[in-house]
Design a protein around this motif. Structure first.
Motif, short mmCIF file in Angstrom:
data_model
loop_
_atom_site.label_atom_id
_atom_site.label_comp_id
_atom_site.label_asym_id
_atom_site.label_seq_id
_atom_site.Cartn_x
_atom_site.Cartn_y
_atom_site.Cartn_z
N ARG A 7 0.86 -1.18 0.00
CA ARG A 7 0.00 0.00 0.00
C ARG A 7 0.90 1.23 0.00
NH1 ARG A 7 -5.27 -0.46 1.47
NH2 ARG A 7 -5.22 1.51 2.65
N ALA A 8 0.80 2.04 -1.05
CA ALA A 8 1.72 3.15 -1.24
C ALA A 8 0.99 4.48 -1.29
CB ALA A 8 2.51 2.95 -2.54
N ALA A 9 1.69 5.53 -0.92
CA ALA A 9 1.19 6.89 -1.01
C ALA A 9 2.23 7.77 -1.67
CB ALA A 9 0.83 7.43 0.37
N ILE A 10 1.79 8.87 -2.25
CA ILE A 10 2.69 9.86 -2.86
C ILE A 10 2.41 11.21 -2.22
CG2 ILE A 10 3.24 11.13 -4.98
CD1 ILE A 10 2.63 8.59 -6.55
N LEU A 24 4.39 2.59 -9.92
CA LEU A 24 3.59 1.85 -8.95
C LEU A 24 2.50 1.05 -9.65
CD1 LEU A 24 3.19 4.52 -6.13
CD2 LEU A 24 4.12 2.23 -5.81
N LEU A 25 1.74 1.70 -10.52
CA LEU A 25 0.63 1.03 -11.18
C LEU A 25 1.11 -0.04 -12.15
CD1 LEU A 25 -1.74 4.07 -11.79
CD2 LEU A 25 -1.80 2.40 -9.93
N GLY A 26 2.27 0.19 -12.76
CA GLY A 26 2.80 -0.79 -13.71
C GLY A 26 3.48 -1.98 -13.07
N SER A 27 3.76 -1.88 -11.78
CA SER A 27 4.51 -2.95 -11.11
C SER A 27 3.68 -4.20 -10.86
CB SER A 27 5.06 -2.45 -9.77
OG SER A 27 4.00 -2.29 -8.82
N GLY A 28 2.37 -4.04 -10.71
CA GLY A 28 1.54 -5.17 -10.33
C GLY A 28 1.77 -5.64 -8.90
N ARG A 29 2.52 -4.85 -8.12
CA ARG A 29 2.89 -5.27 -6.76
C ARG A 29 2.50 -4.24 -5.71
NH1 ARG A 29 9.10 -7.15 -7.56
NH2 ARG A 29 8.87 -7.80 -5.38
N ALA A 30 1.77 -3.20 -6.13
CA ALA A 30 1.43 -2.14 -5.19
C ALA A 30 0.12 -1.48 -5.60
CB ALA A 30 2.54 -1.10 -5.12
N GLU A 31 -0.52 -0.89 -4.60
CA GLU A 31 -1.73 -0.11 -4.82
C GLU A 31 -1.46 1.32 -4.35
OE1 GLU A 31 -6.41 0.03 -3.34
OE2 GLU A 31 -5.00 -1.46 -2.52
N GLY A 48 -7.45 11.61 -9.75
CA GLY A 48 -8.35 11.17 -10.80
C GLY A 48 -7.66 10.48 -11.94
N LYS A 49 -6.43 10.88 -12.21
CA LYS A 49 -5.67 10.28 -13.31
C LYS A 49 -5.17 8.89 -12.95
CE LYS A 49 -1.85 11.31 -16.47
NZ LYS A 49 -0.84 12.33 -16.87
N TYR A 50 -4.96 8.62 -11.66
CA TYR A 50 -4.32 7.37 -11.26
C TYR A 50 -5.22 6.52 -10.35
CZ TYR A 50 -0.21 9.46 -13.31
OH TYR A 50 0.67 10.04 -14.19
N GLY A 51 -6.45 6.39 -10.71
CA GLY A 51 -7.31 5.40 -10.08
C GLY A 51 -8.08 5.85 -8.86
N GLY A 52 -8.02 7.14 -8.53
CA GLY A 52 -8.85 7.65 -7.44
C GLY A 52 -8.39 7.37 -6.04
N PRO A 53 -7.09 7.42 -5.74
CA PRO A 53 -6.67 7.32 -4.35
C PRO A 53 -7.23 8.49 -3.54
CG PRO A 53 -4.85 8.12 -5.69
CD PRO A 53 -5.94 7.70 -6.63
N SER A 54 -7.31 8.32 -2.23
CA SER A 54 -7.79 9.41 -1.38
C SER A 54 -6.79 10.56 -1.40
CB SER A 54 -8.00 8.91 0.05
OG SER A 54 -6.76 8.50 0.61
N THR A 55 -7.26 11.77 -1.16
CA THR A 55 -6.40 12.95 -1.19
C THR A 55 -6.36 13.61 0.18
OG1 THR A 55 -8.20 14.42 -1.88
CG2 THR A 55 -6.91 13.35 -3.63
N GLN A 67 -3.52 3.50 6.28
CA GLN A 67 -2.54 2.47 6.60
C GLN A 67 -1.71 2.23 5.34
OE1 GLN A 67 -1.93 0.86 9.57
NE2 GLN A 67 -3.37 2.33 10.47
N VAL A 68 -0.47 2.69 5.35
CA VAL A 68 0.39 2.55 4.17
C VAL A 68 1.71 1.90 4.56
CG1 VAL A 68 -0.64 4.47 2.91
CG2 VAL A 68 1.30 4.91 4.44
N ASP A 69 2.31 1.22 3.60
CA ASP A 69 3.61 0.57 3.81
C ASP A 69 4.76 1.49 3.45
OD1 ASP A 69 2.53 -2.10 4.47
OD2 ASP A 69 1.87 -2.09 2.38
#
Length: 365
Positions: A7-10, A24-31, A48-55, A67-69
């Motif tokens: 679980r990742a955040a930017i 991240l999205l291309g890895s297949g190993r993280a959300e 909005g461009k990358y799948g709608g993560p919370s802001t 909860q992020v790793d």
């Protein structure tokens, strides 16, 4: 080795954050579960461009709510140290864009926070992870190239005055330095990953053309512990832009020339007379993996899966940061500087400009 899903955040959604999101999205190993930015509109557009993560408006808000790793820090440089320390104190691994901090002292504070934490810190220095660099290190470690003798490392880029209109660019207080800190670090970090620890540096730095407080050109002569010698050039005033590395070994010359990222096709090998087998060794196992955030992030996940510190580790980065401080110290004092000479009480540990640049200040912090 089983693979986790992370679980990742930017934090910071400017230009470089897009490379992180794509990796991240291309890895297949993280959300990508969350992003934070002081500009709510920009954060929303990015999400909005990358799948709608919370802001979120800040890292603190994000860490309280999610909860992020791991957290990717893509903010301007002056925020890297406090944000990395906050992540580590929360038990979250911090992946920090370059330059990792404004000073060696700041980076040592990050190392101390990592020592107290269950999490890790790593710097985004992705040129270490392209196929050509991996193969070069493998052949060198196997002794196939002979002893390294000489290297050249050139980052000759062009940034016009409009580039420096961004308020945090071009000052010691917000960027930490000029092209030595923010541009050439990719190339000479790759150089160090191949040649190992540096021993001594003699350097010059100059403000040739740009309306900045930092240098816009630096040059260094470097001696390594293994006896190899190298030149390092960093510039933002060079109209024909290039990034070049050349390694002269006893048995071959290995070179790469690119701009902002290399592919395997950018590497060449020239065997010494009678050493033609080196070309055959170089061609074995050739892949198309370019340098970039994808390869770096895959290596990060591999390390975390094994329960290890991700590359590039804090100690890897510290050696590179110590070199930058030593380069400025040599340039501004006129002295040769040895590895280990920039101690905690040195002005060049506290600020990269140390005792002060030998030109007039033109910008306000």
């Amino acid at each position: 080795m089983s693979q986790r899903n992370y679980r990742a955040a930017i934090v910071g959604t400017g230009a470089i954050a897009h490379a992180h999101a794509q990796a991240l999205l291309g890895s297949g190993r993280a959300e990508l579960v969350a992003v934070a930015d002081v500009d709510a509109g920009r954060a929303g557009e990015f999400a909005g461009k990358y799948g709608g993560p919370s802001t979120h408006a800040s890292l603190d808000d994000l860490l309280r709510a999610e909860q992020v790793d791991l957290v990717h820090l893509c903010t301007p440089p002056q925020l890297h140290a406090p944000l990395a320390i906050a992540c580590l104190e929360a038990g979250v691994t911090a992946l920090v864009e370059k330059p990792p901090t404004l000073s060696l002292a700041e980076f040592d504070a990050v190392i101390e926070a990592e020592r107290r934490s269950t999490a890790h810190v790593a710097t985004v220095l992705q040129h270490r992870f392209g196929a050509g660099a991996l193969r070069l290190r493998r052949l060198q470690e196997a002794g196939e190239l002979g002893r390294p003798l000489l290297a050249t490392c050139n980052t000759q880029w062009y940034r016009d005055e409009a580039y420096y209109a961004v308020p945090w660019r071009g000052t010691w207080e917000s960027e930490g330095g000029g092209p030595t800190m923010g541009h050439g670090i990719h190339q000479f970090d790759l150089l160090f990953s191949v040649l190992g620890p540096w021993r001594e540096v003699t350097a010059v730095a100059a403000r040739q053309a740009r309306p900045v407080d930092t240098e816009d050109v630096s040059l260094a002569l470097v001696t390594f512990e293994n006896g190899a010698v190298a030149t390092i050039v960093n510039s933002v005033v060079s109209p024909r832009q290039t990034s070049q590395l050349r390694f002269d070994y006893e048995r071959a010359t290995v070179e790469v020339e690119h701009l902002y990222g290399y592919t395997d096709d950018d590497w060449t090998v020239t065997p010494a007379p009678g050493q033609e087998s080196v070309s055959e060794l170089w061609a074995q196992g050739r892949t198309t993996t370019p340098s970039g955030h994808d390869g770096w992030l895959a290596a990060v996940f591999d390390a975390l899966d094994r329960g290890e510190a991700p590359p590039v580790t804090a100690q890897d980065t510290r050696r590179t940061m110590e070199f930058i401080a030593a380069l400025y110290a040599s340039a501004f004092t006129g002295e040769r500087v040895q590895a280990g000479q920039i101690t905690a009480d040195s002005p060049f540990a506290r600020r990269m400009d140390g005792t002060g640049a030998p030109w007039e200040k033109v910008r306000n912090p």
